[in-house]
Structure formats: C-alpha cells, structure tokens
Scaffold this motif. Structure first.
Motif, mmCIF file in Angstrom:
data_model
loop_
_atom_site.group_PDB
_atom_site.id
_atom_site.type_symbol
_atom_site.label_atom_id
_atom_site.label_comp_id
_atom_site.label_asym_id
_atom_site.label_seq_id
_atom_site.Cartn_x
_atom_site.Cartn_y
_atom_site.Cartn_z
ATOM 1 N N UNK B 129 0.826 -1.198 0.182
ATOM 2 C CA UNK B 129 -0.094 0.175 -0.151
ATOM 3 C C UNK B 129 0.835 1.243 0.001
ATOM 4 N N UNK B 130 0.552 2.113 -0.740
ATOM 5 C CA UNK B 130 1.015 3.550 -0.718
ATOM 6 C C UNK B 130 0.017 4.692 -0.357
ATOM 7 N N UNK B 131 0.272 5.186 0.622
ATOM 8 C CA UNK B 131 -0.769 6.386 1.051
ATOM 9 C C UNK B 131 -0.157 7.781 1.083
ATOM 10 N N UNK B 132 -0.723 8.730 0.381
ATOM 11 C CA UNK B 132 0.010 10.079 0.593
ATOM 12 C C UNK B 132 -1.109 10.991 1.137
ATOM 13 N N UNK B 133 -0.399 11.620 2.533
ATOM 14 C CA UNK B 133 -1.243 12.074 3.319
ATOM 15 C C UNK B 133 -0.591 13.482 3.950
ATOM 16 N N UNK B 134 -1.519 14.372 4.317
ATOM 17 C CA UNK B 134 -0.914 15.693 4.825
ATOM 18 C C UNK B 134 -0.117 15.414 6.513
ATOM 19 N N UNK B 135 0.888 15.644 6.538
ATOM 20 C CA UNK B 135 1.438 15.699 7.871
ATOM 21 C C UNK B 135 0.553 15.897 8.976
ATOM 22 N N UNK B 136 -0.382 16.834 8.852
ATOM 23 C CA UNK B 136 -1.111 17.364 9.902
ATOM 24 C C UNK B 136 -2.253 16.322 10.243
ATOM 25 N N UNK B 137 -2.563 15.270 9.342
ATOM 26 C CA UNK B 137 -3.358 14.108 9.586
ATOM 27 C C UNK B 137 -2.441 13.146 10.367
ATOM 28 N N UNK B 216 4.458 4.021 3.103
ATOM 29 C CA UNK B 216 4.833 2.725 2.216
ATOM 30 C C UNK B 216 4.327 1.644 3.410
ATOM 31 N N UNK B 217 3.324 0.848 3.299
ATOM 32 C CA UNK B 217 2.855 -0.025 4.284
ATOM 33 C C UNK B 217 2.539 -1.297 3.944
ATOM 34 N N UNK B 218 2.802 -2.314 4.580
ATOM 35 C CA UNK B 218 2.726 -3.844 4.436
ATOM 36 C C UNK B 218 2.023 -4.572 5.599
ATOM 37 N N UNK B 219 1.834 -5.750 5.347
ATOM 38 C CA UNK B 219 1.435 -6.710 6.636
ATOM 39 C C UNK B 219 2.590 -7.195 7.289
ATOM 40 N N UNK B 220 2.551 -6.606 8.710
ATOM 41 C CA UNK B 220 3.458 -6.904 9.560
ATOM 42 C C UNK B 220 5.002 -6.694 8.992
#
Lengths: 247, 247, 247
Positions: B129-137, B216-220
C-alpha cells in the motif's frame, strides 16, 4: 438513549466549569437538557451546570445518567478545532460513549455512576446583595488577593454603593473597589463573607473574562456565582461555603 | 574540503529530521549532495536524509565524512533568524567546523566518525500500500492514539478504500479513518502493521504539518515515511520496524 | 513625603533593571528624581538607576528613603496593563506604600532601609574604549557565548576598528565581531577584559533589545553599560567587575 452533535467550544466550556472542582462526575441526559451537579471532596465548592438541547446541533436523550472521567473527556474534546462539531453517541450495551470528530473516533469507557460521589443539593438561599460584574474584574481581584493571602473577603458597602474584593496578608493588604459605575448592576444589601482563595481561583479558571457574572452574597453565608455560556443556552452556578471570620 | 552557504531554515529542517532519532551522526559531504543515514540505539527507527547541492546558496565538497553532535549544531543554527544565511567551512587540519551567521563565528569540534554507530542499510521493500497524506493528519492520529496506548496500528482497508490509524487501550479505543477523499493519493493493497508509538511520535515531530507524506505500508512489515523539504531539494525517509501483533 | 503617578511600563522597566541584581533595595525619593543604587551580594555587579520627575505624570518627594522588596513590587506593577497609570503614595506613619491601579489598592509593607545592604559607590573610571551598540547585538553575543563557556571576553581591536564578544569553551569557541558599520558608534582604545557570563546574562535580561547601549571598556578593568528608557528620562548604569584572565 443518547445521541447528540455539539460545537467543540460549547462542550469544552461546559466540561471546564465542572472539571475545576471534580475529576469525575455524573452527567444527566434529560429530555430537554444535559445537566451536571457536583461537589468537591471537601464539600466546600459546588457546581450546577445545564446545557439546553437548543445549544446542540442535534440532541436526543431520554433521561439516562452516565459517569465520566472529566480529564479524559476534556482531552478528547481538545482534539477538535474550535469550529469542529463533536458527535456523541451512547452505546447502552457496552456502556461506552462513542465520540467522533471529523473522521476521528474515540470510544470512551464510562464509569459506574453509583461509584461517583452523590450529587449535592444546591440550597435556595436568600442573599441580600446581588452584584453583576465582568469576569475580568473577578479575575483581577483574585489575582491580586493571591499575592498576599489564602483568604478573600467579598463585601458590599451599602452607603458607598460599592462591591469590595479584599485580602489581608501578614504585612500587605489588597483591596479592589468596584463602584456602581464599574459594575453591570448592583442590588446592595448587608453582605460580607470570607472565602478560601483556592476554591475561588479554581472557579475563576472556568469563568470567561467577558462573561457577565452574577454574584449573590450575604453575611457569613455561602456565595453563589452564576454565568451563562453558549450564547445563553448554557448556565453555570458555582456555590462556595464561607470561612468563619476570626475577628 | 567542505564549504557551503545555506538558508537557516533549510539547515534547521534537515537537522531536526535526524535529531529526533539520534544524538550524533555522520554527515557525508558528497559532490552532489549532503547526506545522513542513522539508526536509533535500539535498531528500531532509521532515517535517511539527502540535501541536494542546489538547496544551498553555494556548495563545495569532495566526499568527506564528519561526525557531529546534533543538539549542539541545532543550537547554533537556532541562533540564526529565518532569513539568515549560515556559512559552513571545514578546517581539515583542526577537524573543526567553522560556522558563521552574520558576524557570529562558532568553531565546532567534530566527533571522530569511527566512534559513531554505523550507518544502517535501509532495505528496499516491496510494500503493498502507498498512502499520500498531509502531515497534519498523521499528527492528529498520533496525538489521539497517545491518549490510550503506546502502540499504534496502521492499516488499509481495500474494500473501504480507506487508511486507518488505530490504537487500543485498556478501556478506550481510538480510530482515525481517512477515506480516499481525505487523502492526497491511495494505492490500496493488503497492509496492516503495529508500531511503537514513541518512535512515531519522535518522527512526527520532524514532519512539517503541511508536508505531503508518502507512507509505504505492508502486512507486519516495516513502514516507510517519505517527505520533502527545502522546496523539494531535501528528502527524508523514515523507516520503522513493526511490533509483533499479539492477537 | 512621596506621592507620584507613573505609567505602568515606565515603573516596570525601572524595577526590572534593579531586580536582576538584588532582591531588595533602597529607593531614594529626591526632589528632582527617584534613584536606586545597588550591588549584588558578591560585590561583583552594580546598578545605578535614576528616573527623572518628568518621567512621571506627577511627582512630589522631599528626599526620603524607603526599602522595598523588588519581586513583590514587580508583581504589583505587573497587575497593570501597559497603558495604566500607577498611583504611589507613602504613608509616613505606618511606613507603608499605597499603590493604586484603576480601583485596585495594594498596601505594601516597607523594609527598614538600614537592614538593606549599603549602596555602593560607583567609581568614575577612565576607560579607553566606548562602544555604542543595539541591545539586540549584546543579547546575540551573550546567548552564543553561553553555549560554550561561563566566561565572556569583551575587547576592541583598534586596528580592525571592531568590537568583539568572545567565549572559549573546552572544545568549541564563539566569536561575535561587530565592525564599525555594525555599531552605532565606536571610540577605539586598548580594551580587553574577561567577565562572568552569569552577571552579564542577568543584566542583559533588563536591557531592551532596541536600546542604544553605551559600553565603556578598558584593559582588565570593570565594564560599564549605560542605557536610557522612558523616552530618555530614565537612565541605567550597570558596572561589572572583571575576572582575572588566566593566560
């Protein structure tokens, strides 16, 4: 059943006025209003708060009672920005309060209301003087009194038509005189009582500096302080027991 | 040889991103860029920072390595006003770094690079997974999680097309749901990992609230957080090892 | 007899410059001016303050001396808003100072002047260099010096026509060079002395950042710092004894 939506600053103001006296409290979720009554562990200071249904964006309740940890609930409300809406919903089964602020959900475990100190009866008192004054003036008197003593004397001089906030220290004295023209209103009668400064300092923390505060004062009697918030749809009454004057 | 001039806030932002993890570090003074890689003493959090030569007003270097005390260097950079330029020059003979800010000279003794913990290899990971998000969140999720737990769970729900920041406490739970429309971008894949909150809190301190952060996020698996600074000429990657989920 | 009305910030500035060195002081209430001279318990730092009668809204005095607790008097003055007027009146009989700020009265018990450390004689010194510089530059030099040492060296380079604030630490050095163009004025002569940083830090707290500070400096001699406040009607002189240079 309880389900409500409320502006962040309305909820924050309501919680502040109670948390200055107690760590946990019962919240009564009545049909027409949310209400809290609490007394500090020493039985010296009491608070009575009501927030009318109309102060909420939406409000549904049927008379339940919940017990809450105030510091925790204040922390959660503090996550909201001032314009944010806070959604509250009671889960009757789990006895948890669901709080939602713009995508952020918080599930708050409630406290058994029976384990919380009993709500006080706030007596009707016939107090001779009524002073209406800006919160900022009370703050000024308390801050100055705090320099010299841990007691504070509130009195009305009927002849002078003035309200006095006084403190007598070991060497120094403080005296704030608010004449009729410095006050919003004054009904002068015999009124002179001494109070513990610590309690008034705590209550003062909750009073907005621009609030119109009505002070009911008698002779060696408890004092009552009333003020509104949430555009008049929220009401707070503090009551503080007097100290015996030793002179 | 190393001689450079850089804007105060560029240098401050660069140092901040490393000092949240380690007290001292090696700085590589390459031809084309200044770079730092560091890992915390427990080998749990890593940082990889590069600052391109173009981020400097002027930059000359030939591949040396210096060791610095980060708190000290941050204090010095903090003497500059935000518009100030900071002049840096390495004295090869004395192994001291000369720093000059508008008439103020500071001579900083360097640390032997060999005495500093080895730079980590930051592995290439294929995270789903790839998440793009504001630092504030991110800040919001971390602040709320911190009320209830010292662990934080990051996960993507592929069906819901949402990114979740969650924390489970002994009695209370927190859950921030960021749907596709709350995010800058989302590539959803199987991703669910638990992390130590302390490390994420430290990393969060360095992330500007208006930064676009790519997660960038994966499973464990470890999580990677990337963001830019200095108008895109500076790049930070944080990597954080997961905690084993106990359920 | 003493009766005066003064702007809050004028009184606050006056008190600040003395309270950085001593806790109590004598105030001389002369015909033409109020004046304070004090020396710290270690006899290292001295202050001489005068505030002309014209700096007050109204001023009547006939040469008395009172002893005051400075922290207490600063707290009271701090109750005033910056535009407020502070009324001062000495009760000769009770030896108390009555202070009034917009309805708020404070009765301050005075200290027997004979119980306060004797006022120092501030010697006339013929110091070879005179540097006129903004308070903000002194602050900058002191803040930087404080990172590396507890001593600070002030010197003038006659050839370079520059004033230097320097500190030498165990590993790091600091050096602020203020050339003629960075200064308001410079009379260069042989001048090079070492001082305890703690005292200069305290004095620096009282110096407004936009004040024009005149520094009189010699070779291993005390330094004098002069600046004005209250639109030139208040004058402060600090004098600080040197440390012996060990090289």
């Amino acid at each position: 059943m309880f389900k409500a939506i409320v502006g962040a600053s309305t909820l924050q103001d309501a919680l502040d006025s109670v948390s200055v006296l107690v760590d946990e409290c019962k919240i009564r979720l009545n049909d027409e209003e949310l209400s809290i009554r609490a007394v500090d562990p020493a039985n010296v200071g009491m608070v009575d708060l009501t927030l009318e249904a109309a102060a909420f964006e939406s409000y549904e309740a049927d008379g339940g009672v919940i017990g809450v940890n105030l510091a925790r609930l204040e922390d959660i409300a503090g996550m909201a920005n001032s314009g944010d809406l806070i959604h509250l919903e009671l889960n009757e089964e789990t006895r948890k309060l669901h709080i939602e602020i713009d995508g952020l959900s918080y599930t708050l475990a409630l406290i058994d209301p029976d384990s919380i100190r009993q709500e006080p009866d706030i007596p009707d008192l016939d107090l001779a003087s009524e002073i209406v004054v800006e919160g900022a003036q009370i703050n000024r008197g308390i801050t100055a009194a705090d320099m010299v003593s841990d007691h504070i004397r509130l009195r009305v001089d009927e002849t002078d038509e003035a309200f006095f906030i006084e403190a007598e220290g070991d060497t120094d004295d403080v005296d704030l005189r608010l004449a009729r023209e410095d006050l919003i209103a004054l009904t002068a009668g015999p009124a002179d009582s001494l109070f513990s400064l610590d309690y008034l300092k705590d209550m003062n923390k909750a009073i907005p500096s621009d609030a119109e505060v009505t002070i009911e004062l008698g002779e060696e009697f408890p004092v009552k302080l009333h003020y509104g918030f949430a555009e008049g749809l929220g009401h707070v009454t503090f009551m503080l027991a007097p100290r015996i004057q030793s002179d």
